[in-house]
Motif scaffolding. Structure first.
Motif, PDB file in Angstrom:
ATOM      1  N   GLY A 341      82.483  38.154  92.070  1.00  9.12           N
ATOM      2  CA  GLY A 341      82.433  37.210  90.266  1.00  9.12           C
ATOM      3  C   GLY A 341      82.088  38.248  89.885  1.00  9.12           C
ATOM      4  O   GLY A 341      82.889  38.215  88.103  1.00  9.12           O
ATOM      5  N   GLY A 342      81.815  39.736  89.955  1.00 12.55           N
ATOM      6  CA  GLY A 342      82.568  40.529  88.780  1.00 12.55           C
ATOM      7  C   GLY A 342      83.381  41.010  88.378  1.00 12.55           C
ATOM      8  O   GLY A 342      83.915  41.663  87.638  1.00 12.55           O
ATOM      9  N   ILE A 343      84.468  40.668  89.804  1.00 15.11           N
ATOM     10  CA  ILE A 343      85.919  41.177  89.418  1.00 15.11           C
ATOM     11  C   ILE A 343      86.599  40.070  88.224  1.00 15.11           C
ATOM     12  O   ILE A 343      86.733  40.781  87.841  1.00 15.11           O
ATOM     13  N   THR A 344      86.327  38.694  88.837  1.00 19.13           N
ATOM     14  CA  THR A 344      86.365  37.895  87.549  1.00 19.13           C
ATOM     15  C   THR A 344      86.305  38.724  86.331  1.00 19.13           C
ATOM     16  O   THR A 344      86.383  37.662  85.526  1.00 19.13           O
ATOM     17  N   GLN A 345      85.494  38.571  85.943  1.00 15.18           N
ATOM     18  CA  GLN A 345      84.369  38.234  84.935  1.00 15.18           C
ATOM     19  C   GLN A 345      85.295  39.590  84.438  1.00 15.18           C
ATOM     20  O   GLN A 345      85.817  39.489  83.152  1.00 15.18           O
ATOM     21  N   THR A 346      85.849  40.888  85.154  1.00 11.79           N
ATOM     22  CA  THR A 346      86.221  42.088  84.165  1.00 11.79           C
ATOM     23  C   THR A 346      87.784  41.025  83.810  1.00 11.79           C
ATOM     24  O   THR A 346      88.298  41.864  83.152  1.00 11.79           O
ATOM     25  N   VAL A 347      88.440  40.473  84.924  1.00 16.22           N
ATOM     26  CA  VAL A 347      89.646  39.965  84.810  1.00 16.22           C
ATOM     27  C   VAL A 347      89.561  39.067  83.232  1.00 16.22           C
ATOM     28  O   VAL A 347      90.493  38.871  81.818  1.00 16.22           O
ATOM     29  N   LYS A 348      88.820  39.277  83.311  1.00 26.54           N
ATOM     30  CA  LYS A 348      88.419  37.148  81.974  1.00 26.54           C
ATOM     31  C   LYS A 348      88.437  38.609  81.323  1.00 26.54           C
ATOM     32  O   LYS A 348      88.596  37.753  79.856  1.00 26.54           O
ATOM     33  N   ASP A 349      87.485  39.739  80.893  1.00 19.78           N
ATOM     34  CA  ASP A 349      87.905  40.012  79.682  1.00 19.78           C
ATOM     35  C   ASP A 349      88.677  41.452  79.629  1.00 19.78           C
ATOM     36  O   ASP A 349      89.508  41.465  77.972  1.00 19.78           O
ATOM     37  N   LEU A 350      89.716  41.335  81.078  1.00 25.20           N
ATOM     38  CA  LEU A 350      90.820  42.113  80.083  1.00 25.20           C
ATOM     39  C   LEU A 350      91.723  40.638  79.010  1.00 25.20           C
ATOM     40  O   LEU A 350      92.595  41.027  78.472  1.00 25.20           O
ATOM     41  N   ALA A 351      91.957  39.960  80.088  1.00 26.29           N
ATOM     42  CA  ALA A 351      92.443  38.621  78.997  1.00 26.29           C
ATOM     43  C   ALA A 351      92.573  38.308  77.888  1.00 26.29           C
ATOM     44  O   ALA A 351      93.099  38.059  77.222  1.00 26.29           O
ATOM     45  N   ASP A 352      90.536  38.650  77.537  1.00 26.76           N
ATOM     46  CA  ASP A 352      89.787  38.262  76.356  1.00 26.76           C
ATOM     47  C   ASP A 352      90.385  39.060  75.365  1.00 26.76           C
ATOM     48  O   ASP A 352      91.126  39.171  73.933  1.00 26.76           O
ATOM     49  N   GLN A 353      90.882  40.722  75.886  1.00 28.18           N
ATOM     50  CA  GLN A 353      91.293  41.923  75.231  1.00 28.18           C
ATOM     51  C   GLN A 353      92.652  41.496  74.919  1.00 28.18           C
ATOM     52  O   GLN A 353      92.671  41.637  74.153  1.00 28.18           O
ATOM     53  N   ARG A 380     102.308  35.124  70.364  1.00 33.14           N
ATOM     54  CA  ARG A 380     101.299  33.430  70.916  1.00 33.14           C
ATOM     55  C   ARG A 380     102.179  33.275  72.004  1.00 33.14           C
ATOM     56  O   ARG A 380     100.792  32.773  73.571  1.00 33.14           O
ATOM     57  N   GLU A 381     102.825  33.592  73.125  1.00 38.40           N
ATOM     58  CA  GLU A 381     103.403  34.321  75.066  1.00 38.40           C
ATOM     59  C   GLU A 381     102.209  34.806  75.249  1.00 38.40           C
ATOM     60  O   GLU A 381     101.248  34.536  76.392  1.00 38.40           O
ATOM     61  N   ILE A 382     102.071  35.647  74.991  1.00 41.29           N
ATOM     62  CA  ILE A 382     101.126  36.691  75.298  1.00 41.29           C
ATOM     63  C   ILE A 382      99.616  35.683  75.152  1.00 41.29           C
ATOM     64  O   ILE A 382      99.035  36.123  76.002  1.00 41.29           O
ATOM     65  N   ARG A 383      99.014  35.407  73.998  1.00 38.02           N
ATOM     66  CA  ARG A 383      97.969  34.412  74.510  1.00 38.02           C
ATOM     67  C   ARG A 383      98.123  33.748  74.664  1.00 38.02           C
ATOM     68  O   ARG A 383      96.916  33.526  75.259  1.00 38.02           O
ATOM     69  N   SER A 384      98.923  32.929  75.797  1.00 37.66           N
ATOM     70  CA  SER A 384      99.019  31.792  75.988  1.00 37.66           C
ATOM     71  C   SER A 384      98.925  32.414  77.782  1.00 37.66           C
ATOM     72  O   SER A 384      98.456  31.149  78.781  1.00 37.66           O
ATOM     73  N   LEU A 385      99.572  33.385  78.143  1.00 37.35           N
ATOM     74  CA  LEU A 385      99.377  33.462  78.978  1.00 37.35           C
ATOM     75  C   LEU A 385      97.941  34.309  79.883  1.00 37.35           C
ATOM     76  O   LEU A 385      97.400  33.911  80.379  1.00 37.35           O
ATOM     77  N   ALA A 386      97.309  34.890  78.031  1.00 34.14           N
ATOM     78  CA  ALA A 386      95.617  35.091  78.295  1.00 34.14           C
ATOM     79  C   ALA A 386      95.023  34.032  78.790  1.00 34.14           C
ATOM     80  O   ALA A 386      93.748  34.179  79.567  1.00 34.14           O
ATOM     81  N   ASP A 387      95.298  33.007  78.055  1.00 37.28           N
ATOM     82  CA  ASP A 387      94.704  32.061  78.596  1.00 37.28           C
ATOM     83  C   ASP A 387      94.147  31.261  79.985  1.00 37.28           C
ATOM     84  O   ASP A 387      93.711  31.266  80.542  1.00 37.28           O
ATOM     85  N   GLN A 388      96.373  31.563  80.236  1.00 41.64           N
ATOM     86  CA  GLN A 388      96.029  30.559  81.954  1.00 41.64           C
ATOM     87  C   GLN A 388      95.476  31.863  82.698  1.00 41.64           C
ATOM     88  O   GLN A 388      94.854  31.627  83.733  1.00 41.64           O
TER      89      GLN A 388
END
Length: 409
Positions: A341-353, A380-388
């Motif tokens: 769960g901590g790792i997924t949160q880190t990945v989510k934070d990186l995607a938010d950044q 926009r493409e980088i933002r779409s990839l972050a959303d995925q």
């Protein structure tokens, strides 16, 4: 069949390449037009300077030239200098000599009497540039220049420039397509890997070697995939341990059932024996030896029952130890789930950044105007990839929450 595709349905490589090519084409057209008007102005200025020099030279020569030689002189100058016309106007405004065929065409009196200022006029419907020069005797020499000759020279030079520009534009187009393909290819690969991972295929490898933001995102995504693989391996090991513990628990339960069956049998035998003792006690006097034998048999059966009970207690102790071991494994699985769960949160934070960086890049692209549209598309493409990536981490988090709920139950 009507094509209903929109601009957003085309690949990023094509959109960025088209944007760069259009920008280059617009720059080439603007450069060509500016060069055309600049060179035309330069040639016009040079032609006027040349006309002033010719008219000034003729004005100096006409001072000592007899009237009979003026006509042939200006005709020779017109032919050699490729002029539109040459004419000499007297002090009263009448034309003394000219190079027109036949009679001199009608001209404005103000132009004929002008001795200093260069003017653009029209003779017989043809535009000309009139360059005058005063003569000491009071006459005026007018030299006519054809502006079409300068325009023709500019157009010839423009054709050559257009050919060179077209060739350069073609080469730059090929370079743009190649560079954009190299830039977009990591994003395309990362998107394909992300889609397959979302479908459940964790065997995919993220092969992106760039060191920019896309490379950092790919590295983080690769770390997430490796962590997911470790989680799956840990879950498989835990399932195997649970299966083995279940098998052992089933075997212990079977043994306990057999022990209980034996105990029930022994108790039944004891009850039967007690009944026999009750019946035999009525005949104690007559069957003392029989009672003694039955008592010994009851004692033997009781010893067997005690032994069976001790075995049952030993089996329960083993079951308790196995249950404690299972509880320890479940606690370890819970800790691993929290780590994931901590790792997924880190990945989510990186995607938010990355999402925030893409938003900032889009804002900067809007500020940059036409030159920033390409960066807006990439953002926009980088933002779409972050959303995925956020969707993938949310799916992993839901799976982990289901596992944690099952562990708590």
């Amino acid at each position: 069949m009507k094509d209903t595709r929109t601009l957003g349905s085309f690949p990023l490589r094509i959109k960025v390449s088209a944007l760069v090519v259009l920008a280059l084409a617009g720059l080439a057209i603007a450069t060509g037009l500016s060069n055309y008007f600049y060179f035309r102005a330069v040639l016009k200025h040079e032609a006027i300077g040349r006309g002033k020099a010719i008219s000034g030279t003729l004005a100096s020569a006409l001072v000592e030239m007899p009237d009979s030689a003026i006509g042939s002189t200006i005709a020779s100058v017109k032919k050699e200098a490729n002029l539109a016309y040459v004419e000499v106007v007297g002090p009263n405004g009448n034309i003394i000599a000219h190079t027109f065929e036949g009679r001199a065409p009608a001209q404005e009196t103000t132009v004929l009497k002008e001795a200093e200022r260069v003017q653009e006029t029209s003779i017989d419907g043809n535009a000309v540039i009139d360059v005058p020069a005063p003569v000491i005797t009071g006459s005026i020499v007018h030299v006519g220049l054809d502006p079409g000759a300068a325009t023709t020279m500019v157009l010839e030079a423009q054709k050559l420039l257009i050919g060179i520009t077209a060739a350069a534009l073609f080469v730059f187009t090929l370079l743009t397509v190649f560079i954009v393909a190299r830039f977009v290819d990591p994003l395309r690969k990362l998107t394909q890997v992300a889609r397959r991972i979302v479908e459940g295929d964790l065997t995919q490898k993220v092969e992106v070697t760039t060191s920019d933001e896309v490379g950092e995102l790919a590295a983080a995504f690769a770390q997430m995939v490796e962590k997911l693989k470790e989680v799956l391996r840990a879950l498989q090991d835990s399932v195997k341990l649970l299966t083995d513990a279940g098998n052992e628990l089933g075997q212990s339960t079977s043994e306990q059932s057999q022990t209980i069956t034996r105990q029930a049998t022994a108790l039944q035998q004891t009850q039967v024996t007690a009944q026999e003792i009750k019946q035999t006690s009525l005949l104690a006097a007559q069957k003392a030896e029989t009672v003694l034998k039955l008592t010994e048999k009851a004692d033997e059966v009781s010893s067997q029952g005690e032994s069976a009970i001790e075995k049952s207690l030993g089996g329960l102790t083993d079951i308790r130890a196995q249950v404690d071991e299972i509880a320890a494994k479940i606690a370890q699985l819970s800790e691993r789930t929290q780590q994931i769960g901590g790792i997924t949160q880190t990945v989510k934070d990186l995607a938010d950044q990355s999402n925030m960086l893409a938003l900032n890049a889009a804002i900067d692209a809007v500020r940059s105007g036409e030159h920033g549209k390409g960066f807006a598309v990439v953002a926009r493409e980088i933002r779409s990839l972050a959303d995925q990536s956020i969707q993938a981490t949310n799916r992993v988090r839901e799976i982990l929450e289901d596992i944690g709920g099952a562990i708590r139950v």
